[in-house]
Design a protein around this motif. Sequence first.
Motif, PDB file in Angstrom:
ATOM      1  N   SER A  21       0.811  -1.224   0.000  1.00  0.00           N
ATOM      2  CA  SER A  21       0.000   0.000   0.000  1.00  0.00           C
ATOM      3  C   SER A  21       0.844   1.273   0.000  1.00  0.00           C
ATOM      4  CB  SER A  21      -0.900  -0.006   1.242  1.00  0.00           C
ATOM      5  OG  SER A  21      -1.577   1.219   1.398  1.00  0.00           O
ATOM      6  N   ASP A  22       0.250   2.334  -0.550  1.00  0.00           N
ATOM      7  CA  ASP A  22       0.876   3.664  -0.516  1.00  0.00           C
ATOM      8  C   ASP A  22       0.220   4.544   0.556  1.00  0.00           C
ATOM      9  OD1 ASP A  22      -1.585   4.155  -1.622  1.00  0.00           O
ATOM     10  OD2 ASP A  22      -0.851   4.979  -3.505  1.00  0.00           O
ATOM     11  N   SER A  23      -0.270   3.922   1.617  1.00  0.00           N
ATOM     12  CA  SER A  23      -1.071   4.636   2.616  1.00  0.00           C
ATOM     13  C   SER A  23      -0.313   5.669   3.438  1.00  0.00           C
ATOM     14  CB  SER A  23      -1.737   3.633   3.570  1.00  0.00           C
ATOM     15  OG  SER A  23      -2.701   2.873   2.889  1.00  0.00           O
ATOM     16  N   ILE A  24       1.026   5.669   3.371  1.00  0.00           N
ATOM     17  CA  ILE A  24       1.733   6.753   4.066  1.00  0.00           C
ATOM     18  C   ILE A  24       2.388   7.708   3.068  1.00  0.00           C
ATOM     19  CG2 ILE A  24       2.034   5.559   6.257  1.00  0.00           C
ATOM     20  CD1 ILE A  24       4.913   5.000   5.497  1.00  0.00           C
ATOM     21  N   ASP A  25       1.857   7.723   1.844  1.00  0.00           N
ATOM     22  CA  ASP A  25       2.162   8.815   0.915  1.00  0.00           C
ATOM     23  C   ASP A  25       1.388  10.030   1.420  1.00  0.00           C
ATOM     24  OD1 ASP A  25       2.287  10.680  -1.097  1.00  0.00           O
ATOM     25  OD2 ASP A  25       1.427   9.386  -2.647  1.00  0.00           O
ATOM     26  N   PRO A  26       2.057  11.122   1.806  1.00  0.00           N
ATOM     27  CA  PRO A  26       1.342  12.281   2.360  1.00  0.00           C
ATOM     28  C   PRO A  26       0.232  12.804   1.458  1.00  0.00           C
ATOM     29  CG  PRO A  26       3.694  12.502   2.737  1.00  0.00           C
ATOM     30  CD  PRO A  26       3.525  11.312   1.840  1.00  0.00           C
ATOM     31  N   ASP A  27       0.370  12.620   0.142  1.00  0.00           N
ATOM     32  CA  ASP A  27      -0.673  13.086  -0.768  1.00  0.00           C
ATOM     33  C   ASP A  27      -1.953  12.267  -0.652  1.00  0.00           C
ATOM     34  OD1 ASP A  27       0.951  15.067  -1.734  1.00  0.00           O
ATOM     35  OD2 ASP A  27       1.585  13.959  -3.513  1.00  0.00           O
ATOM     36  N   SER A  28      -1.869  11.093  -0.003  1.00  0.00           N
ATOM     37  CA  SER A  28      -3.051  10.237   0.132  1.00  0.00           C
ATOM     38  C   SER A  28      -3.772  10.449   1.453  1.00  0.00           C
ATOM     39  CB  SER A  28      -2.643   8.764   0.013  1.00  0.00           C
ATOM     40  OG  SER A  28      -2.014   8.319   1.212  1.00  0.00           O
ATOM     41  N   TYR A  29      -3.197  11.255   2.368  1.00  0.00           N
ATOM     42  CA  TYR A  29      -3.823  11.451   3.664  1.00  0.00           C
ATOM     43  C   TYR A  29      -5.179  12.142   3.497  1.00  0.00           C
ATOM     44  CZ  TYR A  29       0.715  10.355   5.775  1.00  0.00           C
ATOM     45  OH  TYR A  29       1.882   9.733   6.155  1.00  0.00           O
ATOM     46  N   LYS A  30      -6.040  11.878   4.428  1.00  0.00           N
ATOM     47  CA  LYS A  30      -7.422  12.356   4.326  1.00  0.00           C
ATOM     48  C   LYS A  30      -7.517  13.865   4.132  1.00  0.00           C
ATOM     49  CE  LYS A  30     -11.881  11.900   6.649  1.00  0.00           C
ATOM     50  NZ  LYS A  30     -12.605  11.274   7.784  1.00  0.00           N
ATOM     51  N   GLU A  31      -6.821  14.620   4.967  1.00  0.00           N
ATOM     52  CA  GLU A  31      -6.912  16.071   4.861  1.00  0.00           C
ATOM     53  C   GLU A  31      -6.347  16.575   3.530  1.00  0.00           C
ATOM     54  OE1 GLU A  31      -8.516  18.267   6.688  1.00  0.00           O
ATOM     55  OE2 GLU A  31      -9.258  16.521   7.775  1.00  0.00           O
ATOM     56  N   ALA A  32      -5.278  15.935   3.061  1.00  0.00           N
ATOM     57  CA  ALA A  32      -4.700  16.339   1.775  1.00  0.00           C
ATOM     58  C   ALA A  32      -5.677  16.066   0.643  1.00  0.00           C
ATOM     59  CB  ALA A  32      -3.384  15.599   1.526  1.00  0.00           C
ATOM     60  N   LYS A  33      -6.359  14.916   0.686  1.00  0.00           N
ATOM     61  CA  LYS A  33      -7.330  14.592  -0.346  1.00  0.00           C
ATOM     62  C   LYS A  33      -8.505  15.548  -0.314  1.00  0.00           C
ATOM     63  CE  LYS A  33      -7.429  11.224  -2.629  1.00  0.00           C
ATOM     64  NZ  LYS A  33      -6.992  10.987  -4.019  1.00  0.00           N
ATOM     65  N   LEU A  34      -8.999  15.847   0.882  1.00  0.00           N
ATOM     66  CA  LEU A  34     -10.154  16.742   0.991  1.00  0.00           C
ATOM     67  C   LEU A  34      -9.816  18.164   0.592  1.00  0.00           C
ATOM     68  CD1 LEU A  34     -11.750  15.520   4.353  1.00  0.00           C
ATOM     69  CD2 LEU A  34     -12.331  14.875   2.021  1.00  0.00           C
ATOM     70  N   SER A  35      -8.621  18.630   0.979  1.00  0.00           N
ATOM     71  CA  SER A  35      -8.249  20.017   0.689  1.00  0.00           C
ATOM     72  C   SER A  35      -7.990  20.252  -0.790  1.00  0.00           C
ATOM     73  CB  SER A  35      -7.002  20.400   1.500  1.00  0.00           C
ATOM     74  OG  SER A  35      -5.887  19.627   1.090  1.00  0.00           O
ATOM     75  N   SER A  36      -7.826  19.164  -1.560  1.00  0.00           N
ATOM     76  CA  SER A  36      -7.547  19.330  -2.986  1.00  0.00           C
ATOM     77  C   SER A  36      -8.804  19.588  -3.794  1.00  0.00           C
ATOM     78  CB  SER A  36      -6.825  18.096  -3.535  1.00  0.00           C
ATOM     79  OG  SER A  36      -7.673  16.968  -3.504  1.00  0.00           O
ATOM     80  N   PHE A  37      -9.970  19.539  -3.140  1.00  0.00           N
ATOM     81  CA  PHE A  37     -11.223  19.757  -3.846  1.00  0.00           C
ATOM     82  C   PHE A  37     -11.861  21.062  -3.400  1.00  0.00           C
ATOM     83  CE2 PHE A  37     -10.471  15.299  -4.252  1.00  0.00           C
ATOM     84  CZ  PHE A  37     -10.906  15.016  -5.539  1.00  0.00           C
ATOM     85  N   SER A  38     -12.363  21.824  -4.360  1.00  0.00           N
ATOM     86  CA  SER A  38     -13.052  23.074  -4.046  1.00  0.00           C
ATOM     87  C   SER A  38     -14.473  22.757  -3.625  1.00  0.00           C
ATOM     88  CB  SER A  38     -13.080  23.989  -5.278  1.00  0.00           C
ATOM     89  OG  SER A  38     -13.927  23.442  -6.280  1.00  0.00           O
ATOM     90  N   SER A  39     -15.198  23.764  -3.185  1.00  0.00           N
ATOM     91  CA  SER A  39     -16.567  23.561  -2.737  1.00  0.00           C
ATOM     92  C   SER A  39     -17.495  23.214  -3.885  1.00  0.00           C
ATOM     93  CB  SER A  39     -17.082  24.829  -2.033  1.00  0.00           C
ATOM     94  OG  SER A  39     -17.050  25.915  -2.938  1.00  0.00           O
TER      95      SER A  39
END
Length: 292
Positions: A21-39
């Motif tokens: 797994s790539d689960s400790i790729d910082p780009d995959s962390y929950k906050e990083a994933k959520l912050s990459s999307f606009s409203s």
Amino acid sequence: RGVVMAGGSAGAICWWSGGHSDSIDPDSYKEAKLSSFSSHSDIDDDDGGGTHHDSDPPPQDSQHSDSEEPSKEWDYIRVDGLSILPGLCCPHHDRIQSNGILRAHDFDDMMLRHPTEVGIGIDHNAAFLIDGDDYRVIYPEGDEALMVGSVMLPEEIFSEERKGVPGVWIKEVVMNGKMLSCRLCPREGKIGELLKVPVRVESSVRHMKVAALENPDDGPMRMSYPGFGARSLFGESGVGVGKEEFLEMVRGVASGVEEGGSDEEEEDSEEKDGKETKKEEKKEESGVIAAN
């Protein structure tokens, strides 16, 4: 019950004893994933305006990212699965991600650290289909853009440059843990001929704690950002399925148990009829479970 359970990436790993797994790729962390999307964007939209994770397919199939940024420092880890199937699964087996490491090579090293497990390396454009005791390796034949993988034919050798077709590789540690055997999985056969129950399974405790810390269980991800609007197993437009209800649905599918059947014989027939109607509605939504 005729239920299809399927998934790509983490959705492919989850059925096995564990996975690469790539689960400790910082780009995959929950906050990083959520912050990459606009409203105004949706995580289920291919062009929703968000930044794709490295494990997501790019617009064109390529081994390397188009970005010229230097490789990032993070490691692949072994994660536990549901253990419905015995084995260690590596999705995107023929791909290089943002850490600059070919997953196939890192998977080889992981196998040597977990010598009693059978490894299943699934190329990015391949799928491993199991139907009862039978399995098949499938990929989008006829689509030239997706006919890219690690299998060089007719030699059946591995191509780091992905100059072959997609496929699945079976890996086992032999010679008392000193050597790794790697062979191309046949296009079809009996699942019992490939897999075996591992003698010992060792979890990656330290790395799993990091992944858990960076991905807090504080609510369904799909309901955690304002752009959500797509219909899915978690509901639509703000009406989500709770965590416990979702887990019960999955447990019911995995065990073949009828969902939600009541043991209370005292219930009157009217209440039972109402519950059966709700159960049938839920079945229509969850008959096919797919995770990507």
